[in-house]
Write a protein that holds these residues in place. Structure first.
Motif, PDB file in Angstrom:
ATOM      1  N   UNK A   7       0.766  -0.978  -0.119  1.00  0.00           N
ATOM      2  CA  UNK A   7       0.006  -0.104   0.125  1.00  0.00           C
ATOM      3  C   UNK A   7       0.925   1.304   0.087  1.00  0.00           C
ATOM      4  N   UNK A   8       2.027   1.127   0.679  1.00  0.00           N
ATOM      5  CA  UNK A   8       3.037   2.316   0.907  1.00  0.00           C
ATOM      6  C   UNK A   8       3.676   2.519  -0.475  1.00  0.00           C
ATOM      7  N   UNK A   9       4.184   1.565  -1.109  1.00  0.00           N
ATOM      8  CA  UNK A   9       4.822   1.474  -2.472  1.00  0.00           C
ATOM      9  C   UNK A   9       3.964   2.146  -3.563  1.00  0.00           C
ATOM     10  N   UNK A  10       2.679   1.495  -3.628  1.00  0.00           N
ATOM     11  CA  UNK A  10       1.582   1.755  -4.487  1.00  0.00           C
ATOM     12  C   UNK A  10       1.354   3.424  -4.417  1.00  0.00           C
ATOM     13  N   UNK A  12       3.444   5.628  -2.964  1.00  0.00           N
ATOM     14  CA  UNK A  12       4.472   6.529  -3.381  1.00  0.00           C
ATOM     15  C   UNK A  12       4.929   6.470  -4.984  1.00  0.00           C
ATOM     16  N   UNK A  13       4.641   5.284  -5.669  1.00  0.00           N
ATOM     17  CA  UNK A  13       4.930   5.218  -7.118  1.00  0.00           C
ATOM     18  C   UNK A  13       3.844   5.913  -7.816  1.00  0.00           C
ATOM     19  N   UNK A  14       2.632   5.982  -7.061  1.00  0.00           N
ATOM     20  CA  UNK A  14       1.589   6.572  -7.969  1.00  0.00           C
ATOM     21  C   UNK A  14       1.564   7.907  -7.928  1.00  0.00           C
ATOM     22  N   UNK A  15       2.162   8.577  -7.169  1.00  0.00           N
ATOM     23  CA  UNK A  15       2.375  10.045  -7.171  1.00  0.00           C
ATOM     24  C   UNK A  15       3.143  10.538  -8.555  1.00  0.00           C
ATOM     25  N   UNK A  16       3.860   9.500  -9.203  1.00  0.00           N
ATOM     26  CA  UNK A  16       4.268   9.944 -10.446  1.00  0.00           C
ATOM     27  C   UNK A  16       3.779   9.375 -11.702  1.00  0.00           C
ATOM     28  N   UNK A  17       3.454   8.109 -11.518  1.00  0.00           N
ATOM     29  CA  UNK A  17       2.637   7.325 -12.721  1.00  0.00           C
ATOM     30  C   UNK A  17       1.282   7.775 -12.775  1.00  0.00           C
ATOM     31  N   UNK A  18       0.444   8.103 -11.861  1.00  0.00           N
ATOM     32  CA  UNK A  18      -0.857   7.995 -12.204  1.00  0.00           C
ATOM     33  C   UNK A  18      -1.258   9.639 -12.901  1.00  0.00           C
ATOM     34  N   UNK A  19      -0.610  10.730 -12.561  1.00  0.00           N
ATOM     35  CA  UNK A  19      -0.599  11.976 -13.381  1.00  0.00           C
ATOM     36  C   UNK A  19      -0.256  11.718 -14.713  1.00  0.00           C
ATOM     37  N   UNK A  20       0.629  10.869 -14.862  1.00  0.00           N
ATOM     38  CA  UNK A  20       1.346  10.726 -16.365  1.00  0.00           C
ATOM     39  C   UNK A  20       0.452  10.074 -17.033  1.00  0.00           C
ATOM     40  N   UNK A  96       9.244  -5.258  -5.818  1.00  0.00           N
ATOM     41  CA  UNK A  96       9.105  -6.179  -7.078  1.00  0.00           C
ATOM     42  C   UNK A  96       7.727  -6.089  -7.736  1.00  0.00           C
ATOM     43  N   UNK A  97       6.682  -6.195  -6.739  1.00  0.00           N
ATOM     44  CA  UNK A  97       5.335  -6.414  -7.017  1.00  0.00           C
ATOM     45  C   UNK A  97       4.721  -5.032  -7.449  1.00  0.00           C
ATOM     46  N   UNK A  98       5.031  -4.032  -6.795  1.00  0.00           N
ATOM     47  CA  UNK A  98       4.578  -2.606  -7.155  1.00  0.00           C
ATOM     48  C   UNK A  98       5.144  -2.290  -8.470  1.00  0.00           C
ATOM     49  N   UNK A  99       6.515  -2.791  -8.880  1.00  0.00           N
ATOM     50  CA  UNK A  99       6.871  -2.478 -10.342  1.00  0.00           C
ATOM     51  C   UNK A  99       6.195  -3.144 -11.341  1.00  0.00           C
ATOM     52  N   UNK A 100       5.759  -4.391 -11.151  1.00  0.00           N
ATOM     53  CA  UNK A 100       4.977  -5.208 -11.814  1.00  0.00           C
ATOM     54  C   UNK A 100       3.732  -4.575 -12.323  1.00  0.00           C
ATOM     55  N   UNK A 101       2.985  -4.365 -11.025  1.00  0.00           N
ATOM     56  CA  UNK A 101       1.668  -3.517 -11.104  1.00  0.00           C
ATOM     57  C   UNK A 101       1.650  -2.627 -12.015  1.00  0.00           C
TER      58      UNK A 101
END
Length: 252
Positions: A7-10, A12-20, A96-101
């Motif tokens: 949940x934390x990783x998703x 953190x990464x979502x702040x970059x990917x979702x807007x894009x 790893x799972x976050x990167x795959x998602x």
């Protein structure tokens, strides 16, 4: 605990990917709107923007994968992360799972973008023709479902091995003896491990008997051995990374 880490990783990464993702889809919609007009200059600009966004997405996918692992586990934050009541395996798996998602989400966004282009380019095509195309596509998918499923599995295994190869290389760069050359060692490790995997793969391929052409992938022993080899690589890289983080970790 793995769920909380994910949940934390998703987030953190979502702040970059979702807007894009949102920007890509918006540009794709506008591209579709102008696709059937005579405003060729606007079309060209939008296509250029969309192409640039997809290139940025590809680069960011690798950069974020590296940064989330390096900053969170190998940098100053590592002192906190390794004091949490969670295993090293869970820390690696969450990354790893976050990167795959997000790789899957990026693929879905690409498919949606392609769908917008397809719908725009078929403007004026009769509904029966579209339905016939869809029917033909679904029929082909149903006839080759197992082949498609195996290809998806291979893609997941290949991308997982790529992610873990990055993690292993970065971890090797953190070994105490390489304090002054961490980046160089990490890069060299990435190249060296790739070469070793290629050599072993070629060696195994050379001792396997030649096989006849098969209509389906699941009928090919070579293809199934490739899948097993890919799984073996993933497991080896995972435990190599875990061993370094458990026994040889040298935080920045």
């Amino acid at each position: 605990m793995l769920g909380k880490l994910l949940k934390y990783e998703l987030k953190a990464s979502g702040r970059i990917f979702i807007p894009l993702y949102i920007v890509i889809l918006i540009v794709a919609v506008f591209n579709g709107i102008f696709m059937n007009t005579n405003t060729f200059q606007i079309q060209g600009i939008l296509i250029l923007i969309l192409t640039s966004l997809f290139m940025a997405l590809g680069v960011l996918t690798v950069v974020v994968t590296i940064q989330r692992f390096r900053k969170n586990l190998l940098g100053d934050e590592g002192y906190l992360m390794f004091t949490l009541p969670v295993s090293t395996s869970s820390l690696i798996l969450s990354k790893c799972i976050t990167a795959l998602i997000y790789a899957v989400l990026s693929f879905i966004v690409a498919v949606l973008t392609f769908g917008v282009f397809m719908i725009s380019s078929t403007y004026g095509v009769l509904l029966p023709e579209i339905l016939e195309l869809l029917n033909t596509s679904f029929k082909w998918i149903s006839e080759n479902f197992l082949d498609i499923l195996l290809l998806v599995v291979v893609m997941f295994i290949s991308y997982s091995s790529f992610i873990l190869l990055l993690y292993t290389s970065l971890s090797m760069g953190q070994l105490p003896k390489f304090n002054k050359h961490r980046n160089i060692v990490a890069f060299a490790s990435f190249i060296a491990i790739n070469i070793v995997i290629s050599i072993v793969g070629d060696a195994l391929g050379s001792i396997l008997p030649n096989e006849n052409m098969y209509y389906h992938l699941y009928q090919s022993p070579h293809f199934m051995i490739t899948i097993l080899g890919g799984i073996a690589v993933v497991v080896i890289l995972f435990f190599a990374t875990k061993f370094i983080l458990d026994k040889k970790l040298n935080l920045e």
